[in-house]
Write a protein that holds these residues in place. Structure first.
Motif, PDB file in Angstrom:
ATOM      1  N   PRO A  16       0.799  -1.229   0.000  1.00  0.00           N
ATOM      2  CA  PRO A  16       0.000   0.000   0.000  1.00  0.00           C
ATOM      3  C   PRO A  16       0.837   1.288   0.000  1.00  0.00           C
ATOM      4  N   GLU A  35       1.865   1.966  -3.491  1.00  0.00           N
ATOM      5  CA  GLU A  35       0.759   2.531  -4.275  1.00  0.00           C
ATOM      6  C   GLU A  35       0.743   4.044  -4.109  1.00  0.00           C
ATOM      7  N   ILE A  36       0.965   4.467  -2.857  1.00  0.00           N
ATOM      8  CA  ILE A  36       0.961   5.909  -2.568  1.00  0.00           C
ATOM      9  C   ILE A  36       2.140   6.582  -3.267  1.00  0.00           C
ATOM     10  N   GLN A  78      -4.408   9.632  -1.926  1.00  0.00           N
ATOM     11  CA  GLN A  78      -5.251   8.445  -2.045  1.00  0.00           C
ATOM     12  C   GLN A  78      -5.054   7.878  -3.448  1.00  0.00           C
ATOM     13  N   PRO A  79      -4.474   6.686  -3.536  1.00  0.00           N
ATOM     14  CA  PRO A  79      -4.144   6.159  -4.864  1.00  0.00           C
ATOM     15  C   PRO A  79      -5.384   5.940  -5.729  1.00  0.00           C
ATOM     16  N   ARG A  80      -5.186   6.065  -7.022  1.00  0.00           N
ATOM     17  CA  ARG A  80      -6.281   5.888  -7.981  1.00  0.00           C
ATOM     18  C   ARG A  80      -6.518   4.412  -8.276  1.00  0.00           C
ATOM     19  N   TYR A  81      -7.638   4.142  -8.922  1.00  0.00           N
ATOM     20  CA  TYR A  81      -7.927   2.778  -9.354  1.00  0.00           C
ATOM     21  C   TYR A  81      -7.449   2.574 -10.793  1.00  0.00           C
ATOM     22  N   ALA A  82      -7.278   1.303 -11.135  1.00  0.00           N
ATOM     23  CA  ALA A  82      -6.898   0.974 -12.509  1.00  0.00           C
ATOM     24  C   ALA A  82      -8.161   0.907 -13.360  1.00  0.00           C
ATOM     25  N   THR A  83      -8.303   1.848 -14.295  1.00  0.00           N
ATOM     26  CA  THR A  83      -9.510   1.842 -15.130  1.00  0.00           C
ATOM     27  C   THR A  83      -9.304   0.928 -16.334  1.00  0.00           C
ATOM     28  N   LEU A  84     -10.416   0.497 -16.906  1.00  0.00           N
ATOM     29  CA  LEU A  84     -10.320  -0.416 -18.050  1.00  0.00           C
ATOM     30  C   LEU A  84      -9.497   0.159 -19.207  1.00  0.00           C
ATOM     31  N   THR A 120      -0.019  -3.804 -12.632  1.00  0.00           N
ATOM     32  CA  THR A 120      -0.923  -2.939 -11.871  1.00  0.00           C
ATOM     33  C   THR A 120      -0.399  -1.508 -11.892  1.00  0.00           C
TER      34      THR A 120
END
Lengths: 535, 251
Positions: free
Chosen positions: B37, B40-41, B184-190, B74
């Motif tokens: 984690p 990720e940050i 706050q880390p982002r999500y992996a978008t399609l 990722t």
């Protein structure tokens, strides 16, 4: 080591405090039921905000044939159960009398906590002979008023019966007592490498006996089927105290009528479930979750159609929510954020896969999603990269009922409908109610189960008159069910004819009469009051 | 300017850790692995710096077995431009990792190296400090805020310290390690997952980087923390006082 744990704790308490896996209790309310904080200090403020809907009880007369409790009865119960398990304390009873949605409230003066099947049997035998009505109560997380007394029924809670009796690692068959809390069974099985075939937001409070009695559905039904399939055996106590031992652990058993099914979903009106044998699937290591946006309802449907074909063997959940549901969750739940880049989408879908090969499953899911995106079924989407992200996606879907509670009064309808026409009801309801209420739709699309919720600042009979019986009539017209997974309880006991024929209900009444001649078990519920008459 | 980011593959922090029966370590078979984690940050911060126009490229680096490539994917799906995988099968301790980073920094010449303050598996909290020492770069550890000045080639870093915040100003190139509240880390978008598929992951071995993997540390055994004993309900205040005095010895 101390520091290591401190780091984990810090992580858990910060951006993942809503983790579904670590803090199920922080995520109390689902569309089925809930965990409510039951600390005595918090209770004062909780009760002061109660606004019951007395409409249900206003129309019902207490059955005059039922006796009223006297001190001899209480002494008798103390003799069977011991002083400690016969509870007359007002605070405890206030809780047990009230459902979590604060819609239904009984006035029972007694809560019994038997510890063995034998005790349940003795209690029921006595109640039957005295014509004392009883209400079986599990975690009291129901949403249709089925688990609280209507009048002065004696509350029987088997929460003290919480032993795991046996677990067979080869067959995956778990045998346990009815008072086991679902989450405790989940942790027990986790250590053995298995999972419960049902999962619902209320898992921190709800009991397996209650789950079985109400035939609870939940998020994994699309994969593991209903409890009618996974429950292999039941031990139940009838109204007269007879113990029915049907606690088989066999997958196949065609010897006569399969009576255990009468106790699955009959909401404690035919007997009290005391033990359960249930088939549990192995825990698979590879779980993936995607949160997707779709432009219209028809895309959601097509996506479901495709997912069943292309992800079939690994698909473990297919849930949907509309834009209004998402906004409600974003506005009312702490720490919830939209996983997708800001843009207007009308629908959101969660697809979960569970399989045994991480790399293969992930590639398969990604390929499916990319293909669906190219084909226009998905407008945007994210795939959880770790469990924390997955928890935060689930938090949105599972948190909608909690957000509804925070938004004010809510009228909840749990309907099974053909997937094709399901969302039309939401649209029609919106047109009908206009600006007077917020109409939202979400639910288990994979099972054809819509949770239609209508949110208003406070309860209003005029609004209710616009919703009912319209919703029931609409559902009936489309050959749907007015109770998909919540049960009928008190709320819908008189509505059963919208989904079942007169002949069918007549037979149900005959069965009820046969098994519970005095009608002491969970009275006024499940079956219409007109049809259940006692002499 | 190029930013290099360290991403470590660890047991997902939501997974319940189980110690192997032979006490040689923790169970990693059939266990969900994810990006650390704090890493990720670190990556999120690098991406934000790039999006603000202060950097031209973000390179994600992971070290360890072949599956580290999944973690790098990722990272690429979050938005890193390319990735480097240092393929090493045995255990890697902070000093080895720091030496490998030093070698990579000399090859790639980034203006900023961002790492998580620690990995949640071994909790060493040493790699960032060691690599800064080896490179002779300034370091801003436990960063809760990072501001870059492109013209002056300066980084201003807020650090969360006991009792408040400490603000450091340092010349670039520098090493920054990230604390929990940085972003706050982002999500992996399609769409980004799709793009990530065509991004390059370059592979090195420690030999190619001229780093010998060895350690002066030896793990003797790994054991679970002692189980917490169940509490007891006391029947009176006197009993409580007695227990506190004679059993717990705290009063």
């Amino acid at each position: 080591m101390q520091k290591w744990r401190a780091t984990r704790r810090l992580l858990l308490n910060s951006y993942s405090s809503k983790s579904r896996f670590d803090h199920p209790r922080s995520n109390p309310i689902s569309d089925h039921s809930t965990t409510i904080s039951r600390s005595s200090s918090g209770f004062e403020s909780w009760t002061s905000r109660i606004h019951y809907r007395h409409f249900a009880t206003a129309m019902i007369q207490r059955n005059p044939l039922f006796s009223t409790l006297n001190s001899d009865d209480i002494n008798y119960f103390k003799g069977i159960l011991g002083e400690k398990n016969v509870i007359e304390d007002e605070d405890t009873l206030l809780f047990a009398n009230t459902d979590w949605m604060r819609k239904y409230k009984g006035s029972s003066k007694l809560l019994l906590q038997p510890r063995t099947t034998q005790e349940v049997s003795e209690v029921l035998k006595y109640c039957n002979s005295r014509r004392l009505a009883v209400v079986p109560q599990g975690g009291n997380t129901g949403v249709v008023g089925g688990s609280v007394p209507v009048f002065d029924e004696v509350i029987i809670n088997v929460g003290s019966m919480k032993q795991v009796i046996s677990f067979d690692k080869v067959s995956g068959v778990l045998v346990c007592e009815a008072g086991c809390i679902l989450e405790n069974l989940v942790s027990f099985l986790d250590n053995q490498g298995f999972i419960m075939p049902l999962d619902l937001g209320a898992k921190g409070s709800c009991q397996i006996g209650g789950n079985v009695s109400t035939n609870a559905g939940g998020l994994r039904l699309v994969r593991y089927g209903s409890l009618h399939g996974t429950v292999l055996g039941i031990e139940a106590v009838l109204a007269n105290g007879d113990v029915l031992d049907m606690l088989g652990t066999l997958r196949k058993d065609n010897t006569g009528y399969d009576l255990k099914h009468l106790f699955i979903g009959s909401e404690g009106s035919l007997g009290i479930v005391t033990k359960v044998s249930i088939l549990t699937p192995p825990k698979l290591s590879s779980v993936n979750l995607a949160f997707l946006a779709c432009k219209d309802y028809s895309s959601c449907q097509k996506l479901l159609f495709e997912a069943k074909r292309r992800l079939g063997e690994i698909l473990s959940a297919f849930e949907f929510l509309d834009n209004e549901s998402l906004n409600l969750a974003l506005n009312h739940l702490e720490g919830v954020r939209n996983p997708l880049p800001p843009a207007m989408h009308n629908f959101y879908v969660l697809i979960e896969t569970t399989g045994s090969d991480e790399t293969y499953d992930k590639e398969k899911l990604e390929a499916f999603l990319l293909r669906s995106m190219e084909g226009g079924l998905i407008s945007d989407g994210v795939i959880a990269q770790d469990i924390n992200q997955a928890s935060s996606f689930w938090r949105i879907r599972e948190g909608v009922p909690e957000a509804l509670m925070k938004a004010g009064a809510v009228y909840k309808y749990d309907l099974s409908l053909p997937v094709e026409t399901m969302y039309n009801l939401v649209a029609e309801m919106r047109t009908k109610l206009g600006n007077s209420a917020k109409v939202i739709g979400f639910g288990h699309l994979g099972d054809g189960n819509l949770h239609l919720n209508i949110s208003t600042p406070q309860y209003d009979d005029a609004i209710l008159a616009q919703i009912e019986p319209f919703v029931y009539e609409w559902t009936s017209k489309h050959r749907g069910s007015i109770s998909a997974e919540h049960g009928l309880g008190l709320m819908k006991a008189n509505m059963i004819f919208y989904s079942k024929s007169r002949e069918t209900v007549q037979l149900m009444a005959s069965i009820k009469k046969l098994m519970d001649p005095n009608g002491i078990l969970n009275p006024y519920k499940v079956l219409p009051h007109s049809i259940v008459s006692y002499s | 300017m190029k930013i290099m980011v360290a991403v470590k593959r660890v047991i997902d922090y939501a997974v319940k850790i189980r110690v192997k029966p032979d006490k040689t370590g923790v169970e990693t078979q059939n266990v969900k692995m994810s990006m650390n984690p704090f890493c990720e940050i670190a990556l999120e911060e690098a991406l934000r710096i790039k999006e603000a126009g202060m950097a031209s490229e973000v390179v994600a680096v992971s070290m360890g077995p072949a599956q580290c490539v999944d973690t790098l994917r990722t990272g690429l799906a979050m938005g890193a431009d390319r990735a480097i995988h240092v393929d090493a099968t045995g255990p890697l301790y902070p000093l080895s990792v720091a030496k490998l980073f030093k070698a990579l920094v000399e090859l790639e010449k980034p203006g900023l190296l961002i790492l998580g303050k620690q990995a949640i598996d071994d909790d060493c909290n040493q790699t960032g400090q060691m690599v800064a020492g080896l490179l002779g770069w300034p370091q801003g550890t436990f960063a809760s805020k990072v501001v870059l000045d492109k013209e002056k080639q300066l980084a201003t870093v807020d650090r969360e310290v006991d009792g408040g915040l400490e603000t450091l100003c340092m010349d670039l190139p520098a090493v920054i390690t990230t604390d929990l509240r940085l972003n706050q880390p982002r999500y992996a978008t399609l769409p980004n997952i799709m793009k990530a598929k065509s991004k390059v992951i370059k592979k090195y071995t420690p030999q190619e980087l001229n780093v010998e993997i060895k350690s002066d540390l030896e793990v003797l055994q790994v054991t679970e923390p002692p189980k917490r004993k169940a509490g007891v309900i006391v029947s009176s205040v006197d009993e409580l006082i007695d227990k506190l005095k004679n059993e717990a010895h705290v009063i």
